[in-house]
Write a protein that holds these residues in place. Structure first.
Motif, PDB file in Angstrom:
ATOM      1  N   LYS A 116      20.681  30.361  20.203  1.00 48.23           N
ATOM      2  CA  LYS A 116      21.591  31.465  19.899  1.00 48.23           C
ATOM      3  C   LYS A 116      21.005  32.822  20.296  1.00 48.23           C
ATOM      4  O   LYS A 116      21.710  33.681  20.801  1.00 48.23           O
ATOM      5  N   GLY A 117      19.711  33.000  20.060  1.00 46.61           N
ATOM      6  CA  GLY A 117      19.067  34.259  20.407  1.00 46.61           C
ATOM      7  C   GLY A 117      19.051  34.504  21.908  1.00 46.61           C
ATOM      8  O   GLY A 117      19.322  35.606  22.379  1.00 46.61           O
ATOM      9  N   TYR A 118      18.752  33.464  22.657  1.00 41.63           N
ATOM     10  CA  TYR A 118      18.725  33.575  24.122  1.00 41.63           C
ATOM     11  C   TYR A 118      20.125  33.902  24.654  1.00 41.63           C
ATOM     12  O   TYR A 118      20.287  34.764  25.508  1.00 41.63           O
ATOM     13  N   ASN A 119      21.139  33.238  24.101  1.00 46.72           N
ATOM     14  CA  ASN A 119      22.521  33.523  24.512  1.00 46.72           C
ATOM     15  C   ASN A 119      22.903  34.958  24.178  1.00 46.72           C
ATOM     16  O   ASN A 119      23.623  35.614  24.939  1.00 46.72           O
ATOM     17  N   ALA A 120      22.414  35.467  23.054  1.00 45.40           N
ATOM     18  CA  ALA A 120      22.698  36.855  22.681  1.00 45.40           C
ATOM     19  C   ALA A 120      22.034  37.831  23.658  1.00 45.40           C
ATOM     20  O   ALA A 120      22.609  38.865  24.003  1.00 45.40           O
ATOM     21  N   VAL A 121      20.825  37.491  24.120  1.00 42.45           N
ATOM     22  CA  VAL A 121      20.146  38.321  25.129  1.00 42.45           C
ATOM     23  C   VAL A 121      20.992  38.377  26.400  1.00 42.45           C
ATOM     24  O   VAL A 121      21.221  39.460  26.972  1.00 42.45           O
ATOM     25  N   LEU A 122      21.475  37.223  26.844  1.00 42.68           N
ATOM     26  CA  LEU A 122      22.308  37.184  28.057  1.00 42.68           C
ATOM     27  C   LEU A 122      23.609  37.965  27.852  1.00 42.68           C
ATOM     28  O   LEU A 122      24.074  38.661  28.762  1.00 42.68           O
ATOM     29  N   THR A 123      24.184  37.867  26.673  1.00 39.36           N
ATOM     30  CA  THR A 123      25.420  38.599  26.366  1.00 39.36           C
ATOM     31  C   THR A 123      25.176  40.089  26.426  1.00 39.36           C
ATOM     32  O   THR A 123      25.966  40.838  27.026  1.00 39.36           O
ATOM     33  N   LEU A 124      24.091  40.559  25.810  1.00 42.03           N
ATOM     34  CA  LEU A 124      23.767  41.987  25.833  1.00 42.03           C
ATOM     35  C   LEU A 124      23.536  42.461  27.261  1.00 42.03           C
ATOM     36  O   LEU A 124      24.060  43.507  27.674  1.00 42.03           O
ATOM     37  N   ALA A 125      22.772  41.698  28.033  1.00 48.83           N
ATOM     38  CA  ALA A 125      22.491  42.064  29.425  1.00 48.83           C
ATOM     39  C   ALA A 125      23.777  42.125  30.243  1.00 48.83           C
ATOM     40  O   ALA A 125      23.986  43.068  31.013  1.00 48.83           O
ATOM     41  N   ASP A 126      24.649  41.152  30.081  1.00 48.32           N
ATOM     42  CA  ASP A 126      25.921  41.120  30.798  1.00 48.32           C
ATOM     43  C   ASP A 126      26.789  42.312  30.414  1.00 48.32           C
ATOM     44  O   ASP A 126      27.396  42.948  31.263  1.00 48.32           O
ATOM     45  N   THR A 127      26.821  42.629  29.132  1.00 49.46           N
ATOM     46  CA  THR A 127      27.605  43.760  28.634  1.00 49.46           C
ATOM     47  C   THR A 127      27.164  45.066  29.284  1.00 49.46           C
ATOM     48  O   THR A 127      27.988  45.908  29.634  1.00 49.46           O
ATOM     49  N   LEU A 128      25.855  45.229  29.448  1.00 49.31           N
ATOM     50  CA  LEU A 128      25.312  46.471  30.008  1.00 49.31           C
ATOM     51  C   LEU A 128      25.229  46.448  31.533  1.00 49.31           C
ATOM     52  O   LEU A 128      24.816  47.431  32.141  1.00 49.31           O
ATOM     53  N   GLY A 129      25.603  45.333  32.149  1.00 46.77           N
ATOM     54  CA  GLY A 129      25.591  45.240  33.603  1.00 46.77           C
ATOM     55  C   GLY A 129      24.205  45.044  34.189  1.00 46.77           C
ATOM     56  O   GLY A 129      23.973  45.358  35.356  1.00 46.77           O
TER      57      GLY A 129
END
Length: 159
Positions: free
Chosen positions: A99-112
């Motif tokens: 879940k933490g790794y997926n959240a990192v990817l989500t944050l990175a994707d959100t910020l481009g």
């Protein structure tokens, strides 16, 4: 235009402008939640945000907190200056399907951010305990504490 019509017009205009305008945090949350569906991450819920806290001249607000990860937003002069995510693990590595790794990817994707560069940076962070690089409008710092278990913090600041 009569005085009553002017007042009604001004009230209507202010209601419309307030309803249409989203602040920076609202926009971030909307975009994060869209990316969250893509990476199977928990969506951010505004009613669960912590209060803005301040210490030593820094202001922040926790947007999400669980045993696996924490997402925080930093402020400077009432504007968002950066984001932080801290991922906790029971083992000495961060599970790439967790879940933490997926959240990192989500944050990175959100910020481009470039996901591939971030993943390389996370690996460097595990190799050296710290890694820093720039990606577009952001400076990315990755900290890793790896003793009995792993904790990885990623701070993404606007340049």
């Amino acid at each position: 235009m009569s005085r009553l019509k002017k007042i009604a017009f001004i009230l209507l205009l202010s209601i419309l402008l307030t309803g249409c305008g989203q602040n920076e945090l609202d926009t971030f949350v909307d975009e994060f939640n869209q990316s969250a569906r893509k990476y199977d991450t928990t969506e951010l819920m505004e009613n669960e945000f912590g209060k803005i806290e301040s210490e030593d001249g820094e202001e922040w607000r926790n947007l999400f907190e669980s045993k696996e990860y924490l997402i925080r937003v930093y402020y400077e002069n009432n504007s968002i200056s950066g984001y932080h995510i801290n991922v906790e693990s029971d083992t000495t590595s961060i599970d790439k399907k967790g879940k933490g790794y997926n959240a990192v990817l989500t944050l990175a994707d959100t910020l481009g951010l470039n996901i591939s560069d971030l993943e390389k940076g996370m690996q460097e962070g595990f190799n050296k305990d710290f890694y820093e690089y720039e990606d577009g409008d952001y400076k990315v710092r990755i900290y890793v504490i790896n003793i009995i278990s792993a904790s990885m913090g990623i701070t993404i600041e606007k340049k």
